[in-house]
Design a protein around this motif. Structure first.
Motif: not given
Length: 352
Positions: A7, A48-51, A53, A65, A67, A71, A74-75
């Motif tokens: 990601y 959306s990265l959260r969605e 993952v 990641f 990042t 980030i 939390r993800t």
């Protein structure tokens, strides 16, 4: 399950993600604004990265990641289940200077992956697992490398903690399956037979094909099951999976043996396409192997019979297949003679 998901959220990070996927395989997940349909690697866009993952976390065995560490933390947080099942997670900066093993460093392979990535990008692998920084064996990794199953993963912290504290760990591994009785780490362990009996629960490692119900490991005792049992199976044509699996389970329970110690199911070539045995092996997560009737007929067994000889060309299926399957690497002995169920017969042999 797929291998690696990478990601990235910045242009420089996306370039690095494509390089990693090109090297290691897998899929690059990039923001929609940076997506390139014509790039040479497998690339998926996200809004959306959260969605993203949330959908991909259980589909890949490793996640990288590119990042900030926060980030990544939390993800992935909502999706964590346990150290014995979580995938590897690595986080790195977009310049590839620091490659951090964040999650599942041992069993998931994040430490190894971080090192491999660092070698490719010219960065530094950041490994924080204490046994690695102290150059001590971590028993979850030792067990995995020996192709063993861990019954109680929670006991690893007690054993590893003792090693880190400079204490000797009691080791009950007569066949030296884990390879800890000799070599660089032998000084950290003491053989169980040399330890006086004590009621105290001390950090201990037991390697056994016997069941946890029989051994009853205490909180600080790590129970490791080696893959040393070959289950020979004979079955009537069309015998269902439940008949085969049910008989195996019943026999193992009755004989105080661990299902986790099954290395394979074995039978005669004539049963190679027997769905019930194939499905039972899949459920147990072990291979199903078959041997020629002429080969099995040469195996000395305690209970030969004319019936299988007439049907498939060997005087024994279950016992002979178990013994031959268990003897492919070493010697073998029969620990359970053939037992019959509803349309199926099983026997169990031990690698020695």
């Amino acid at each position: 399950m797929n291998h690696i998901a990478v990601y990235a959220v910045t242009p420089k990070g996306v370039t690095l993600a494509r390089q990693l996927v090109s090297t290691f395989g897998g899929t690059a997940f990039v923001p929609a604004r940076l997506y390139d349909a014509d790039c040479d690697v497998d690339e998926v866009s996200f809004e959306s990265l959260r969605e993203c993952v949330a959908e991909s976390f259980s589909e890949f065995s490793a996640h990288v990641f590119i990042t900030a560490a926060g980030i990544a933390v939390r993800t992935i947080a909502p999706h964590l289940a346990g150290k014995d099942v979580d995938p590897a997670v690595v986080v790195m900066d977009q310049n590839g200077q620091h490659v951090i093993s964040l999650l599942s460093g041992h069993l998931g392979g994040a430490n190894e992956l971080a090192g491999a990535i660092a070698n490719i990008v010219g960065g530094v692998a950041v490994i924080t697992t204490a046994t690695d920084t102290e150059q001590l064996p971590s028993l979850d990794m030792v067990a995995a490398q020996a192709e063993c199953s861990i019954h109680n993963i929670g006991a690893v912290k007690h054993v590893n903690g003792a090693l880190l504290a400079g204490e000797k760990v009691v080791l009950d591994d007569p066949a030296d399956v884990l390879g800890l009785k000799h070599g660089d780490h032998a000084e950290h362990f003491i053989a169980a037979e040399l330890v006086p009996f004590s009621e105290e629960d001390v950090p201990t490692v037991i390697v056994s094909w016997r069941s946890a119900e029989l051994l009853e490991p205490e909180e600080k005792t790590l129970l490791v099951h080696p893959k040393v049992l070959c289950v020979g199976v004979g079955a009537k044509r069309g015998a269902p999976k439940d008949a085969v699996l049910g008989l195996i389970t019943d026999v193992f329970h009755k004989k105080d043996m661990a299902l986790e110690s099954i290395a394979c199911l074995a039978s005669v070539d004539a049963k190679a396409d027997e769905a019930g045995i194939i499905e039972a092996a899949e459920t147990l997560g072990v291979p199903f192997v078959t041997f020629a009737a002429s080969l099995l007929d040469t195996v000395d067994v305690p209970n030969p019979s004319d019936a299988p000889k007439q049907a498939v060309g060997t005087k024994s299926v279950a016992e002979a297949a178990a013994l031959h399957g268990a003897s492919l690497k070493h010697g073998a002995r029969l620990v359970v003679e053939k037992e019959k169920g509803d349309g199926a017969t099983v026997a169990v042999a031990l690698e020695i």
